[in-house]
Design a protein around this motif. Structure first.
Motif, PDB file in Angstrom:
ATOM      1  N   SER A  48     128.624  37.391 -48.433  1.00  0.00           N
ATOM      2  CA  SER A  48     127.509  38.182 -47.897  1.00  0.00           C
ATOM      3  C   SER A  48     127.101  37.592 -46.550  1.00  0.00           C
ATOM      4  N   TYR A  49     126.280  38.302 -45.831  1.00  0.00           N
ATOM      5  CA  TYR A  49     125.808  37.801 -44.534  1.00  0.00           C
ATOM      6  C   TYR A  49     125.079  36.469 -44.710  1.00  0.00           C
ATOM      7  N   LYS A  50     124.242  36.380 -45.733  1.00  0.00           N
ATOM      8  CA  LYS A  50     123.493  35.142 -46.001  1.00  0.00           C
ATOM      9  C   LYS A  50     124.448  33.987 -46.309  1.00  0.00           C
ATOM     10  N   GLN A  57     126.629  27.245 -40.884  1.00  0.00           N
ATOM     11  CA  GLN A  57     125.740  26.125 -40.593  1.00  0.00           C
ATOM     12  C   GLN A  57     126.281  24.790 -41.094  1.00  0.00           C
ATOM     13  N   VAL A  58     126.999  24.816 -42.223  1.00  0.00           N
ATOM     14  CA  VAL A  58     127.467  23.549 -42.797  1.00  0.00           C
ATOM     15  C   VAL A  58     128.899  23.187 -42.392  1.00  0.00           C
ATOM     16  N   MET A 121     129.838  35.310 -35.153  1.00  0.00           N
ATOM     17  CA  MET A 121     128.438  35.303 -35.580  1.00  0.00           C
ATOM     18  C   MET A 121     127.668  34.327 -34.693  1.00  0.00           C
ATOM     19  N   ILE A 122     126.512  34.751 -34.220  1.00  0.00           N
ATOM     20  CA  ILE A 122     125.704  33.879 -33.363  1.00  0.00           C
ATOM     21  C   ILE A 122     125.358  32.581 -34.086  1.00  0.00           C
ATOM     22  N   GLU A 129     127.776  24.500 -31.513  1.00  0.00           N
ATOM     23  CA  GLU A 129     127.202  23.992 -30.262  1.00  0.00           C
ATOM     24  C   GLU A 129     126.181  22.898 -30.549  1.00  0.00           C
ATOM     25  N   ARG A 130     125.349  23.117 -31.582  1.00  0.00           N
ATOM     26  CA  ARG A 130     124.329  22.135 -31.955  1.00  0.00           C
ATOM     27  C   ARG A 130     124.946  20.797 -32.316  1.00  0.00           C
TER      28      ARG A 130
END
Length: 135
Positions: A48-50, A57-58, A121-122, A129-130
């Motif tokens: 899913s998108y979530k 993120q991970v 995906m942004i 980048e972070r």
């Protein structure tokens, strides 16, 4: 990671049993890499998108774990050996950086992220980048 393990596995200064053990560890890591790559390609598009956002993120985080210079471990070792200049040596090294991304090759992770659409995906692009993995 594999570059580091290859370096140890082929170092003449390392005891033979340790070189062999390291080489087997390297081969084991290669097998896991292939499995992870194939599973990621198969599963990512069904999330899913979530779930994709969380994955994005991970995904880059372990790069920093592998790039860590593990100063806490080295400090403990030097203290156990009663090395007189532990604080100075560790302090000098920490001044350089706790995490050195130049120590490892994470290009395959970048390639995988690109192939599955993480950078479409942004959240994926921003996450990499972070962590300093994309400019």
């Amino acid at each position: 990671m594999n570059a580091y393990l290859s370096l140890l596995a082929n170092a003449d200064e390392v005891q033979p049993v340790n070189r062999i053990t390291t080489d087997y560890h390297r081969k084991d890591e290669l097998a896991h890499s292939s499995i992870f790559r194939n599973l990621t390609k198969e599963i990512f598009h069904h999330l899913s998108y979530k779930e994709k956002t969380f994955f994005c993120q991970v995904l880059p985080l372990p790069v920093h774990w592998f790039a860590s210079q593990e100063f806490i471990v080295w400090e403990a070792i030097l203290n156990q050996l009663n090395f007189k200049y532990t604080n100075e040596v560790i302090g000098d090294c920490r001044a350089e950086s706790e995490v050195n991304l130049n120590r490892i090759d994470y290009s395959e992770l970048i390639q995988l992220a690109s192939e599955v659409g993480v950078f479409d995906m942004i959240e994926g692009k921003e996450s990499f980048e972070r962590q300093g993995l994309l400019s």
